[in-house]
Scaffold this motif. Sequence first.
Motif: not given
Length: 707
Positions: A2, A234-236, A238, A259, A262, A264, A269, A308
């Motif tokens: 992370c 994939n935990d993102c 985009y 991206l 994210n 996390s 997550v 973020q």
Amino acid sequence: MCRERWRLPNMAALCESFTLCGLGPGSGVGLDGGLLALEPGPDRDHVLLTDRGRTATLFKVSDQKPLGCWSAKHGQIITCPVVCNSETHEYIAVHDDKVLRIWKNTDVNLDKAFKATLSADVYRIHSLPKGGPVVLFKGGGVRTLDVLLEAPQQEIENIISDEVIKWSEAFMEREQPVLIFATEKNGDSFVYVQKLKMNNLHKYKLEQQELSKALSFTAYIKNQIITLLCLSSNDCVYKFLIPLQQNMEEEEQILPRSLLLNLSVSGSVLKGTSFVVLDKDHIAVLGSLATAGEESKECLTIWNTKFQTLQTSKELPLGTSGQIWCYEKKFFFTHGKVLTVVIYKCETSSLAAAVGKLKDSQAPDVSSFVDWNNLGDEELVISFQSQQSVALKPESGMTDASTTVFENELRQVMSKGQMPDFQATIGCVVTAIINRCKANPKYYPRNFLLQIVENQDLSYSLCPDLMVVALEKKDLHLLQICLQRFPDIPEEITYACLKAFLSISDAYLQRIDLNLESVICYLDIELNNKEVKTEIVENGFSTELEQDIWETKITKKLHVTGDSESCPVGPQKAALLNAILHSSYSETFLLPHLKNLPAQQAVLFLRYLYYLYVKCSEKITTTLPGTCPPTVNQIMDWLCLLLDAHFSVMVMLPEAKELLSKLHKFVRAQVRFYSELNKIEGSLQELQRLNHQKDPHTYSVEVLELI
């Protein structure tokens, strides 16, 4: 592993929540349950709920009660979410894939409503404001409802072959309906953009991460650019940019991804199932938050995409269906066996929230910052789709023809917005243009610069000399737009703009084209109506009230004549000064500059601030009407700043003494008014406390006298 994230004060929060309704069998938790859809109703406080079966219900959210319910007969299944035609307030649904139904609020029996059988299966109907409903078929064909009703059995083309539609959305862009939908085939994702009036269709393939799958989509449109967001397995999250203006037809283009977020934070997550966009800097994600060694918990989260950061979260222990909708600052999602509503709030994401004064929440700010190491200092080369390039140097001697060609091609580039560091690129172009303006005083493309600033999310840092040159050219409209849009203007430039605005005569300003939206709603009456009118003061007092006003009865109505305080400046200058009030600043850096403001200009500015303060206090809401007017906090902050910078001068100037006396009386009267309100509040609270101590079964009538 992370990433460590810089924590800012929360700019988003989840507020109160309540239950809208209970859910029937099959509409509860689990990915196989849930609702077919939740759509806006005919009113801002209404929503249309369609379950996975036969029923559609209209709810009034604030009252938490149904206003109408319609069901298909036994053996029929509603296969397309019910929508409301925003123009006719009629309801539209499809059952059994091909049977179209249209009815009004007064209709009770759905089986007796208008019926039309179509020639192909319907995927979704989208209702557009001022554009009417748009029907998307499972084969990718698109029709407006009015065209479809002319010939319900018309042939519908099959565009997507063996692809399957996963998501769709529709927008109105420049009075033209635009529909976008995403499909899937063999693990690949594709996007189609259809402009209905032009019958123009474009297909794109989404660049994807290996071993990841697109779970959910959402999109918004701005400046002829569609921003498509994709929640991946994939935990993102985009981002893909799709320009609406295309110069050449291509069979299929690959959209590069970037991206955005994210999911996390701090060793946890989030396995997202669905998400919605709240504003340009915030998204809400529904999913399961998993931490190593602990059981995952379903929760609703709000994320700041600019910084973020995870802003806030709410655990949902009863489970959800993985669906979420967002209307009118409210989230809607299933929680256990009920449909839950959660009110939220988001603030502007800007460092000005932590340092200095924050811009007004309605004003736009810069969407992202860029990698300054990638920028060129001397020249900028823009590669166009046609493989041509334009190099613009400060010393280049461009003719009028070449300048026109350059501006036209640059407009095409700005409409795409797909290149890396796009904002930095536009900032470099503006800087190069400004350098040429310095070298050649006769060259100043005012309209082109104004268009760039209005349509692109720039900042002062990206084009630092733009406002300096605009000040030299007395380009007041450009300065106004920059003050409204740039979040990082230095206090020295803000002061220079203020001094310039105050020094220019109202006669000169009348010939200038400016945006008057922030002033027209509270200045037009006084400017056009010379009659004396009587108005009840609801909050605050006339500056001419005597000290013994509080000796009168509380029930006496206070009056003030319409000409007791008139605006000391014209509407054009007022609009410019409002732009100053909205700008971000730090008191420490602004105060030394304000001390240099000439005394007469300081008095004029103080008179305008006092006028705004009186106008704000005339109504209970303490809010001026119009589009993005100054707030009472901004007015008070600037009043204090100006008095701090010029108090010794103000007390010496004869014209300022009367103004200060009026301001003092007005503020003192308001302090007394709020003091009396506080006394009443205290008495009511004491009453409430005493009532709680009494026997609730005893009936009594009491009279409270406030002295």
